[in-house]
Design a protein around this motif. Structure first.
Motif, PDB file in Angstrom:
ATOM      1  N   SER A   8     -10.045  25.634 -18.254  1.00 40.70           N
ATOM      2  CA  SER A   8      -8.585  25.808 -18.246  1.00 40.70           C
ATOM      3  C   SER A   8      -8.097  26.488 -16.972  1.00 40.70           C
ATOM      4  O   SER A   8      -6.902  26.489 -16.683  1.00 40.70           O
ATOM      5  N   GLY A   9      -9.012  27.090 -16.217  1.00 36.26           N
ATOM      6  CA  GLY A   9      -8.632  27.798 -15.016  1.00 36.26           C
ATOM      7  C   GLY A   9      -8.225  29.235 -15.240  1.00 36.26           C
ATOM      8  O   GLY A   9      -7.757  29.905 -14.315  1.00 36.26           O
ATOM      9  N   ARG A  10      -8.437  29.740 -16.431  1.00 38.75           N
ATOM     10  CA  ARG A  10      -7.985  31.096 -16.743  1.00 38.75           C
ATOM     11  C   ARG A  10      -8.663  32.146 -15.876  1.00 38.75           C
ATOM     12  O   ARG A  10      -8.060  33.175 -15.569  1.00 38.75           O
ATOM     13  N   ILE A  11      -9.926  31.940 -15.507  1.00 37.83           N
ATOM     14  CA  ILE A  11     -10.588  32.908 -14.625  1.00 37.83           C
ATOM     15  C   ILE A  11     -10.621  32.406 -13.183  1.00 37.83           C
ATOM     16  O   ILE A  11     -11.277  32.995 -12.324  1.00 37.83           O
ATOM     17  N   GLY A  12      -9.896  31.323 -12.903  1.00 40.67           N
ATOM     18  CA  GLY A  12      -9.842  30.793 -11.549  1.00 40.67           C
ATOM     19  C   GLY A  12     -11.083  29.997 -11.188  1.00 40.67           C
ATOM     20  O   GLY A  12     -11.772  29.448 -12.051  1.00 40.67           O
TER      21      GLY A  12
END
Length: 351
Positions: free
Chosen positions: A145-149
């Motif tokens: 999801s890209g939550r931690i990049g």
């Protein structure tokens, strides 16, 4: 076509289990609950007693089973050195199979089995059951999801202590029976699933504590194809709470420590697994700014049971393998590279 339609409609898959050792017994128990135990295949008298206890037929080998009946799928839980022979038997019989890890003792043999199954169109799964754990599925969703990049670095710990009497069995003191092949292969598979394929490996091994011919400790440096860097250490000689068995609550035989064993760091945050803690700066990204931890909610279903349900669906043509033979092969390539790097030193590229 009539047979295919009948298999699609039937609610429970008929699954046979080859091999009634430690993992085979667990498969037998789960198949009896999640599907229909078609047979236990193992020449030992103990296996025959296990089959009788479950009210299932017993056969000494696959040929004898097929002379009597045809299951929908076969779980291969025999010793590692028999996986290729048993797998090729299943391909010849056009039987979907779930092969316990590792697929084989060497990459070349595993390549042969995977290619043969693919050419024949026979579904093949590999028993990396941890991928079925809801914790891992959720962790992968959070990363993707890209939550931690962008993932930059990964650290894995696989530290535990096998008791002295574990090594009373002679083969457990010999090359091939160390924690790299027996234990770390699961961790490497999860890191591949979470972070992508591995491009190169460097490694060191030690047997300084017990002095057996097999390694007991290893340190590994991984470069992933997306340029993330991974460090992994494994040892079966350390008393510690940081291993998957002691943190994930998968198997009630192991005590729960409440710790984590994997750390995945990204440009916008970090994720610890299996506790699913995400650390992020609520505002500006900086080591001088406040940092907060959020917990990700997730279920805790038994991944072995989920794996059997999934295999039943694959055997009946309702699903495609989550952990295909080729996925198992790629994980084996990394483990083989770890052993080669430790043996000769230097960097080992994974083609």
């Amino acid at each position: 076509m009539a047979e295919t339609g009948e298999r699609q409609v039937r609610r429970k898959a008929r699954l046979a289990v080859m091999g009634a050792g430690l993992i085979g017994k667990r498969h037998i128990e789960h198949v009896a609950r999640e599907a229909e135990l078609a047979a236990v295949v193992d020449p030992s008298p103990a296996a025959r007693a296990i089959a009788e206890a479950h009210g299932a037929p017993w056969f000494p080998n696959l040929a004898a089973l097929l002379d009597d009946r045809r299951p929908d799928g076969v779980i291969i839980a025999t010793p590692n050195q028999l996986h290729i022979e048993n797998g090729l038997e299943c391909v010849a019989a056009r039987l979907p199979m779930l092969v316990e890890k590792p697929i084989a003792d060497d990459v070349a043999s595993a390549e042969t089995l995977v290619a043969t199954a693919e050419e024949a169109g026979v579904p093949m799964l590999v028993g990396h059951h941890r991928r079925h754990n809801p914790l891992i599925r959720r962790a992968r969703e959070e990363i993707q999801s890209g939550r931690i990049g962008t993932v930059i670095a990964v650290h894995g710990m696989c530290w535990f202590c096998k008791p002295d009497d574990y090594f009373d069995v002679q083969w457990r003191r010999q090359p091939g029976a160390g924690p790299v092949f027996l234990n770390l292969i699961h961790d490497i598979d999860l890191l591949r699933y979470l972070c992508g394929d591995v491009a190169s490996v460097q490694a060191l091994e030690s047997n300084a504590i017990r002095g057996n011919p097999v390694e007991e400790t290893a340190g590994i440096l991984l470069r992933f194809r997306n340029d993330a860097i991974g460090t992994v250490t494994v040892s079966d000689s350390i008393v510690a709470p940081w291993s998957w068995e002691l943190t994930a609550m998968e198997n009630p035989a192991y005590p729960r420590t409440g710790q984590s064993c994997y750390l995945i760091g990204g440009t916008h945050g970090s994720l610890s697994i299996p506790d699913l803690g995400i650390w992020r700066n609520p505002g500006k990204r900086s080591w001088w700014e406040p940092i907060e931890r959020q917990s990700v909610a997730c279920g805790t279903d038994d991944p072995l049971a989920l794996q059997i349900r999934h295999f039943a669906d694959v055997a009946l043509g309702r699903a495609s393998p989550l952990v295909s033979g080729r996925e198992g092969l790629e994980t084996l390539r990394v483990i083989a590279a770890v052993k080669e790097a430790a043996r000769r030193g230097g960097l080992v590229e994974i083609g």
